[in-house]
Design an enzyme around this catalytic site. Sequence first.
Site, short mmCIF file in Angstrom:
data_model
loop_
_atom_site.label_atom_id
_atom_site.label_comp_id
_atom_site.label_asym_id
_atom_site.label_seq_id
_atom_site.Cartn_x
_atom_site.Cartn_y
_atom_site.Cartn_z
N GLY A 12 -8.20 24.05 -43.03
CA GLY A 12 -8.82 25.32 -43.44
C GLY A 12 -10.31 25.35 -43.16
O GLY A 12 -11.13 25.55 -44.06
N ARG A 37 -5.30 28.83 -39.08
CA ARG A 37 -4.37 29.67 -38.29
C ARG A 37 -5.11 30.54 -37.29
O ARG A 37 -4.53 30.97 -36.31
CB ARG A 37 -3.57 30.58 -39.23
CG ARG A 37 -2.60 29.86 -40.14
CD ARG A 37 -2.16 30.75 -41.27
NE ARG A 37 -3.32 31.16 -42.07
CZ ARG A 37 -3.26 31.94 -43.12
NH1 ARG A 37 -2.11 32.44 -43.52
NH2 ARG A 37 -4.36 32.24 -43.79
N SER A 139 -9.72 23.24 -58.17
CA SER A 139 -10.50 24.39 -58.67
C SER A 139 -10.63 24.26 -60.19
O SER A 139 -9.76 23.67 -60.84
CB SER A 139 -9.76 25.69 -58.36
OG SER A 139 -10.31 26.77 -59.09
N TYR A 152 -1.95 30.70 -59.19
CA TYR A 152 -3.08 30.05 -58.51
C TYR A 152 -3.57 28.85 -59.33
O TYR A 152 -3.69 27.72 -58.83
CB TYR A 152 -4.23 31.04 -58.25
CG TYR A 152 -5.41 30.35 -57.60
CD1 TYR A 152 -5.31 29.84 -56.31
CD2 TYR A 152 -6.62 30.15 -58.29
CE1 TYR A 152 -6.37 29.18 -55.72
CE2 TYR A 152 -7.69 29.49 -57.71
CZ TYR A 152 -7.56 29.01 -56.41
OH TYR A 152 -8.60 28.33 -55.83
N LEU A 184 -16.75 29.45 -59.27
CA LEU A 184 -17.03 30.62 -58.43
C LEU A 184 -17.96 30.30 -57.26
O LEU A 184 -19.10 29.88 -57.43
CB LEU A 184 -17.69 31.68 -59.31
CG LEU A 184 -18.06 32.99 -58.62
CD1 LEU A 184 -16.82 33.80 -58.31
CD2 LEU A 184 -19.02 33.79 -59.49
P1 NDP Z 1 -11.76 30.86 -47.49
O1 NDP Z 1 -10.79 31.98 -47.59
O2 NDP Z 1 -13.13 31.15 -46.98
O3 NDP Z 1 -11.13 29.67 -46.62
C1 NDP Z 1 -9.80 29.30 -46.76
C2 NDP Z 1 -9.38 28.46 -45.57
O4 NDP Z 1 -8.00 28.07 -45.76
C3 NDP Z 1 -9.46 29.21 -44.25
O5 NDP Z 1 -10.00 28.38 -43.26
C4 NDP Z 1 -8.00 29.51 -43.92
O6 NDP Z 1 -7.79 29.49 -42.51
C5 NDP Z 1 -7.29 28.32 -44.56
N1 NDP Z 1 -5.88 28.63 -44.82
C6 NDP Z 1 -5.36 29.48 -45.73
N2 NDP Z 1 -4.04 29.54 -45.59
C7 NDP Z 1 -3.70 28.72 -44.57
C8 NDP Z 1 -2.48 28.36 -43.93
N3 NDP Z 1 -1.30 28.87 -44.32
N4 NDP Z 1 -2.52 27.48 -42.91
C9 NDP Z 1 -3.69 26.95 -42.50
N5 NDP Z 1 -4.88 27.24 -43.06
C10 NDP Z 1 -4.88 28.13 -44.07
O7 NDP Z 1 -11.84 30.27 -48.95
P2 NDP Z 1 -12.60 28.97 -49.55
O8 NDP Z 1 -13.43 28.30 -48.55
O9 NDP Z 1 -13.22 29.42 -50.81
O10 NDP Z 1 -11.33 28.10 -49.94
C11 NDP Z 1 -11.19 26.73 -49.61
C12 NDP Z 1 -10.50 26.02 -50.75
O11 NDP Z 1 -11.35 26.05 -51.89
C13 NDP Z 1 -9.18 26.66 -51.20
O12 NDP Z 1 -8.25 25.63 -51.46
C14 NDP Z 1 -9.56 27.39 -52.49
O13 NDP Z 1 -8.49 27.51 -53.35
C15 NDP Z 1 -10.62 26.45 -53.03
N6 NDP Z 1 -11.57 27.00 -54.00
C16 NDP Z 1 -12.32 28.11 -53.73
C17 NDP Z 1 -13.25 28.56 -54.68
C18 NDP Z 1 -14.06 29.80 -54.46
O14 NDP Z 1 -14.51 30.40 -55.46
N7 NDP Z 1 -14.32 30.20 -53.25
C19 NDP Z 1 -13.46 27.84 -55.93
C20 NDP Z 1 -12.60 26.71 -56.13
C21 NDP Z 1 -11.71 26.30 -55.17
P3 NDP Z 1 -6.94 30.58 -41.69
O15 NDP Z 1 -6.96 31.85 -42.46
O16 NDP Z 1 -7.63 30.66 -40.37
O17 NDP Z 1 -5.58 29.98 -41.58
C1 8X3 Z 2 -11.56 29.70 -57.33
C2 8X3 Z 2 -12.36 29.81 -58.57
O1 8X3 Z 2 -12.41 30.85 -60.88
O2 8X3 Z 2 -11.91 32.32 -59.01
O3 8X3 Z 2 -10.69 28.63 -57.41
O4 8X3 Z 2 -10.26 30.76 -59.79
S1 8X3 Z 2 -11.68 30.98 -59.60
#
Ligand code: NDP
Ligand code: 8X3
Length: 253
Positions: A12, A37, A139, A152, A184
């Site tokens: 990702g 993807r 998270s 989630y 967040l």
């Molecule tokens: P983004 O949406 O910016 O990035 C998510 C990444 O995951 C993208 O690169 C996307 O790539 C990839 N992804 C999603 N589904 C698939 C799939 N089926 N196959 C391959 N790749 C996939 O979000 P974040 O950077 O915030 O998220 C990264 C991680 O951090 C996640 O696990 C999220 O749950 C976690 N997180 C986020 C927080 C936030 O507040 N932002 C807080 C805590 C945790 P593509 O779409 O190109 O496939």
């Molecule tokens: C993402 C943070 O608080 O939106 O994992 O679930 S929250």
Amino acid sequence: MNDLQQTILITGATSGFGKETAKIFIKNGWKVIITGRRGNRLEDLTRELGQNCLPLCFDITDRVAVKKEIENIPPDFSNIDVLCNNAGLALGLEGADEANLDDWDQMVDTNIKGLIYATRQVLPKMVQNKSGHIINIGSVAGSYPYPGGNVYGGTKAFVSQFSLNLRADLVSKGINVTSIEPGLAETEFSLVRFKGDNEKANKVYENTNFIKPEDIGETIYWVATRPKNINVNKIEIMAGLQAFNPFNIIKND
Ligand code: NDP
Ligand code: 8X3
């Protein structure tokens, strides 16, 4: 490229935490395998990061693709020192009685099943090398419930517990395991959660200060570069303006 260079595989990496993490590791001389993807994004990032970057375009929920893509990594990149299981998403914020079951399936398939597929594929070679590090992105939603967090949050609780159980299995095999659990942060996370609704997504980040993706990238880099006499089990990080709410106690009139 040289043989002493370390290699990280980041799932990702087409946006958010994964993309910033890739930039930080490249800047520090690592070889970086980026996945996702969206092939065009992977190509753009590879152009930016240069010859130490290898893009792999596949869907992490596709067990056969995960196996095939990782098995076929060219020799220059195939010695993976760190696997960062970052790919993940939240879909929807409806209550459990109204949520879309397809969204629930996709969160389980991505955040849980995708993560275990990548881990299972990468681990045997790490064990053979008696060295490696699995860094999972959980998270705060895995520890603290909130309305609409239902599946989630459940998937992220899995990530947290799976990380501890992995460590129990791997302590004798020279493999480190860490779960990083952010609050967040401004990435494409909310845009994905609200299915492209920019207005709703922007509201989440309005008038507050949030974690920046590079904060998590730097944390991942710090964790990956600790000396081998320690294992960082878990790191929880919230934005400076985020904390806890009181319990929701319903009063009878
Ligand atoms: P983004 O949406 O910016 O990035 C998510 C990444 O995951 C993208 O690169 C996307 O790539 C990839 N992804 C999603 N589904 C698939 C799939 N089926 N196959 C391959 N790749 C996939 O979000 P974040 O950077 O915030 O998220 C990264 C991680 O951090 C996640 O696990 C999220 O749950 C976690 N997180 C986020 C927080 C936030 O507040 N932002 C807080 C805590 C945790 P593509 O779409 O190109 O496939
Ligand atoms: C993402 C943070 O608080 O939106 O994992 O679930 S929250």
